[in-house]
Design an enzyme around this catalytic site. Structure first.
Site: not given
Ligand code: 6XA
Ligand code: ZN
Length: 344
Positions: A159, A323
């Protein structure tokens, strides 16, 4: 396949993430790294090796100088204000506002923010540099002739844009790796992003370039973070036209649908004749991931690792999200093992 990892990852662990209107313990937590190291060791992968010190040459080609200065100085500027908590962006540079870096740290945080859940702590900058160093060192293994490598990066990177942080990301590890491969003589590099979330930062960095093809499979941004990028009609710009390919998919997407998109994506990469492949590897496509909505099972990770391996490209895996912490190790291992099992 060697793994490059740094214990410095544990230096980045904010107490809180803003989620659902509450400050919660971040989903992106240090145990993620421990579970991956453990699962790889249990399956006979060689012990992780430390990265070399980060060389800023390739970093400076994918991130702006002002942004890198901000990341380096953010904590000390925040601390100088006398704040008690961790540094988090609040006001952002929204539509029709000046795109000009303010003097005040709150202004800087908002100016460089792509999202506001991501906090900065006193030791975040060290962790960020070591994470990028893992990707860079792993890319240099490919440059030296290894056919594959795994950069166990934390914090993740996809990101992070040219001058944007957020979504738990600060420096774009996959982009740094791709640049490193280019600088060592690869004339074309493909990045395949299989994380559940769109790699908006990677797309941003390479959007006007044709020497790095960016291909991403992800939750439709109408329904999923990062919400404002990742649609199929984003195909690149200028020289980069045709070199950005997005496969957004809807809530509940099962492996049967996801794997068709992967086959299509891999065919596009074959047609590009890349010299090397960087995989932004997030395993948050897992059916029990707490913040995502695809339905991949543990065995599906083995299946798609195998599909990537069959394309026989020098391949660098760079860790992104995931996660479901107790399963993250096995799911990540499954991708890498599936890949290795397909190697000639
Ligand atoms: C924020 C969500 C972030 C996503 C992070 C992620 N509330 N990106 O896993 O690949
Ligand atoms: Zn992700």
């Amino acid at each position: 396949m060697k793994t490059i990892a740094s214990p410095d990852h544990a230096l980045h662990f904010p107490k809180a993430e803003l989620s659902g209107g509450q400050l919660i313990r971040p989903y992106e937590c240090p145990e993620r790294w421990d579970y991956i190291v453990e699962a790889l060791a249990a399956s006979g992968f060689s012990a992780p090796q430390l990265p070399n010190a980060l060389d800023m040459a390739s970093v400076a080609k994918v991130h702006g100088a002002d942004y890198l200065r901000f990341l380096e100085q953010a904590w000390s500027l925040w601390e100088a204000e006398g704040y008690e908590g961790e540094a988090m962006p609040m006001a952002v540079a929204a539509r029709r506002m000046q795109q000009r870096e303010p003097e005040n740290i709150n202004g800087k945080l908002g100016y460089f923010a792509g999202a506001t859940e991501t906090a900065i702590t006193p030791t975040t900058w060290q962790a960020v540099q070591s994470s990028a160093a893992c990707a860079q060192t792993a890319a240099r293994l490919l440059n030296a002739g290894d056919s594959s490598a795994f950069a166990l990066c934390r914090p993740p990177g996809h990101h992070a844009g040219y001058d944007l942080f957020g979504g738990y990301c600060f420096m774009n590890n996959a982009a740094i790796a791709a640049q490193e491969l280019r600088d060592a003589g690869a004339s074309k590099v493909a990045i395949l992003d299989v994380d559940f979330h769109h790699g908006n930062g990677t797309q941003d960095i390479f959007y006007e370039r044709n020497d790095v093809l960016f291909v991403s499979l992800h939750g439709n941004p109408g329904h999923a973070f990062p919400y404002f990028l990742g649609y199929a009609d984003e195909t690149g710009k200028g020289e980069g036209e045709g070199y950005n390919i997005n496969y957004p998919m809807m809530p509940g997407t099962p492996y049967s649908v996801w794997s068709d998109a992967l086959t299509h994506a891999l065919d596009r990469i074959d047609q590009y004749f890349a010299d090397a492949l960087v995989v932004s590897l997030g395993v948050d496509t897992f059916e029990r991931d707490p913040i995502s909505f695809f339905k991949l099972t543990g065995d599906d990770f083995t299946r798609y690792g195998h599909a990537i391996g069959k394309r026989s490209l020098p391949t660098l895996f760079v860790m992104e999200g995931g996660y479901a912490v107790e399963e993250i190790g096995v799911n990540t291992r499954n991708v890498l093992q599936g890949f290795l099992d397909a190697q000639p």
